[in-house]
Design an enzyme around this catalytic site. Structure first.
Site, PDB file in Angstrom:
ATOM      1  N   GLU A 178      -0.539  -2.676   2.571  1.00 30.71           N
ATOM      2  CA  GLU A 178      -1.203  -3.541   1.585  1.00 30.71           C
ATOM      3  C   GLU A 178      -2.439  -4.203   2.209  1.00 30.71           C
ATOM      4  OE1 GLU A 178       1.588  -6.066  -0.548  1.00 30.71           O
ATOM      5  OE2 GLU A 178       2.543  -4.309  -1.440  1.00 30.71           O
TER       6      GLU A 178
ATOM      7  N   GLU B  20       6.833   1.512  -1.578  1.00 27.99           N
ATOM      8  CA  GLU B  20       7.571   0.298  -1.962  1.00 27.99           C
ATOM      9  C   GLU B  20       7.710   0.314  -3.474  1.00 27.99           C
ATOM     10  OE1 GLU B  20       6.352  -3.525  -0.422  1.00 27.99           O
ATOM     11  OE2 GLU B  20       5.729  -2.632   1.488  1.00 27.99           O
TER      12      GLU B  20
END
Ligand code: AHR
Length: 519
Positions: free
Chosen positions: A196, A318
């Protein structure tokens, strides 16, 4: 010509006491039209240093009263072994972006204590480091998917970690690994270059991250027979501009890690409860999870343009349900219960992943133990298997199976207010053993489905199947009633070209249709 014979399996499951009248649904399965291989890595896991995901959930230490194998809980390891876990993503998540691997090697009593600033400012003992992680992965027969630190780290630090793990020469780092007890290099098939990076991994713009990625990967060197696939951090949800930028990096990229959590919230504060929710929330949550299909289609469309030969994989590294934390637990530990609704979330997403199997090379549900949509919850010595655990176990048939088309074009919708969702989600594949695996989800909270599945391309056969459902829309397992939600046999009849069965409201059914000999 397809010839089926009638077969009824006992015992018949009697569930969904509150069900409304059945709805008839017909689908068809083209068992003779093989598509892409469903990579077993689609069934991957994610274990972050977060809350009790690692410490207490997996690791209790060798001195613990809790039975353990070299520090890892024996009960948890044995339960996880049944899932045939293909890979584990570690050590994060956002934690990875502040993790310095040298903190986690050498004698445990000499490892430094750090503060886990992402997840509650708790102390990180570094008791679980590289050697412990690989020990766990080996016990589970899982491949390693390591995420390196881009944000707070350096190209040198990341390159040295890879060298420490893979070097088969006499370099100082290989010697250090040996001095720490590991003679042979470990295999590391997957390497994440950050996590991220648009947020906790450095708040970067896509253009900047693309250059940073180029720089880091330039120095990621490993023996040619042990070179990991390199996975770039993907963008947020529908950020296809990020995918566009990253997928133009060229040969240094093998995959893009896309994250999408099923979460109904306007503000990230009120995410709803994992149990005790209303029927409206049932619908809102499942409608939210179905958006995965559109997200994947959008990102894949960009990849199809920039990488028409299909070299770059989508790694949904994820995903899963994210609710408010369990009452009384640390707000940063992301501990939540797990109900039949989450089981359906998992199964619906598998059906979506199977549909895009030609591009999706891996997914990693968040997370393996005690965090978000977990397989297992622990409390001290106690342990329970969640409904999601059972979904993973029931789907082992799909590992490396060959997807076949399912036409569910006439499936009706079920509605609540202005939310409509399809009543049935389905996928099918030819398993490695040659049988037909079928996954069927009834998304309705209260209506059974009388399902007729026309099967083309398989001659006479036997079938076996299991159903996972619950009495209530939030049925779940507790330490006191740990078997409230568990798979049960289901009856299936086979007539002519049709499989016929009742899908109870709020259920998952997985069937194995065996080819008769001679096919
Ligand atoms: O899984 C929990 C967190 O969610 C991860 O650390 C991060 O990557 C994501 O935002």
């Amino acid at each position: 010509m397809t010839i089926f014979r009638l077969l009824v399996l006992a015992p018949v499951v009697c569930l969904s006491l509150s069900s409304l009248a059945d709805t008839d649904v017909e689908i068809s399965i083209q068992a003779d039209a093989p598509g892409a291989v469903i990579d077993r890595h689609i069934y991957g896991q994610f274990a972050e240093h977060l809350g009790h995901g690692i410490y207490q959930g997996l690791w209790v230490g060798e001195e613990s009263q809790i039975p353990n194998i070299r520090g890892f809980r024996r009960d948890v390891v044995e339960a996880l072994q049944a899932l045939q876990i293909p890979n584990i993503r570690w050590p994060g998540g956002c934690f990875a972006e502040e993790y310095h691997w040298k903190d986690g090697i050498g004698p445990r009593e000499e490892r430094p204590t750090r503060i886990n600033t992402n997840w509650g400012d708790v102390e990180e003992s570094n008791a679980v480091g590289t050697h412990e992680f690989f020990d766990l992965a080996e016990m589970l027969g899982a491949d390693a998917y390591i995420v390196g630190n881009v944000g707070r780290g350096s190209p040198k630090e990341m390159a040295e970690w890879l060298e420490y793990i893979t070097a088969d020469n006499d370099s100082a780092l290989a010697e250090l690994r040996r001095a720490n007890g590991r003679e042979a290099p470990w295999e590391v098939p997957f390497w994440g270059v950050g996590n991220e990076n648009w947020k906790c991994g450095g708040n970067m713009r896509a253009e900047y991250y693309a250059d940073v990625y180029r720089r880091y990967t330039t120095f990621l060197k490993a023996p040619s027979n042990n070179t990991p696939k390199k996975i770039a951090s993907g963008g947020y949800h529908l950020d296809t501009a990020w995918t566009d930028e990253i997928s133009q990096i060229g040969s240094k990229i093998d995959g893009i890690g896309i994250h999408y959590y099923t979460m109904v919230t306007e503000n990230w504060v009120d995410k709803g409860d994992a149990t005790g929710f209303s029927k409206d929330e049932w619908f809102a949550h499942l409608a939210e999870t179905l958006k995965m299909d559109n997200y994947l289609r959008s990102h894949i469309a960009v990849l199809d343009r920039n990488d028409p030969e299909g070299r770059i994989g989508v790694y949904v590294d994820e995903w899963g349900s994210w609710y408010d934390v369990e009452e009384g637990s640390n707000g940063k530990f992301l501990r939540q219960q797990n109900s039949i609704r989450d089981a359906l979330v998992a199964a619906i997403n598998f059906n979506i992943f199977h549909r895009y199997a030609d591009r999706i090379r891996m997914t990693n549900i968040a997370q393996m133990v005690n965090v978000l949509q977990a397989m297992i919850l622990t409390d001290g010595e106690e342990m329970l298997l969640t409904p999601t655990y059972h979904v993973y176990e029931m789907h082992t048939l799909f590992h490396d199976a060959v997807a076949v088309p399912v036409d569910s074009g006439d499936v009706p919708s079920v509605s609540d207010g202005d939310i409509s969702i399809p009543m049935v989600s389905a996928s099918a594949a030819i398993s490695k053993g040659g049988d037909l695996a079928v996954s069927l989800v009834n998304l309705s909270p209260d209506t059974d489905v009388s399902l007729a599945a026309r099967v083309n391309g398989i001659a006479s056969h036997d079938v076996s199947g299991r159903v996972l459902t619950g009495e209530e829309i939030d049925s779940h397992n507790t330490f006191a009633t740990s078997n409230a939600v568990r798979p049960m046999p289901i009856s299936v009849s086979i007539e002519d070209d049709y499989l016929r069965l009742t899908l109870p409201a709020k259920s998952l059914v997985v069937l194995s249709v065996q080819r008769s000999s001679g096919q």
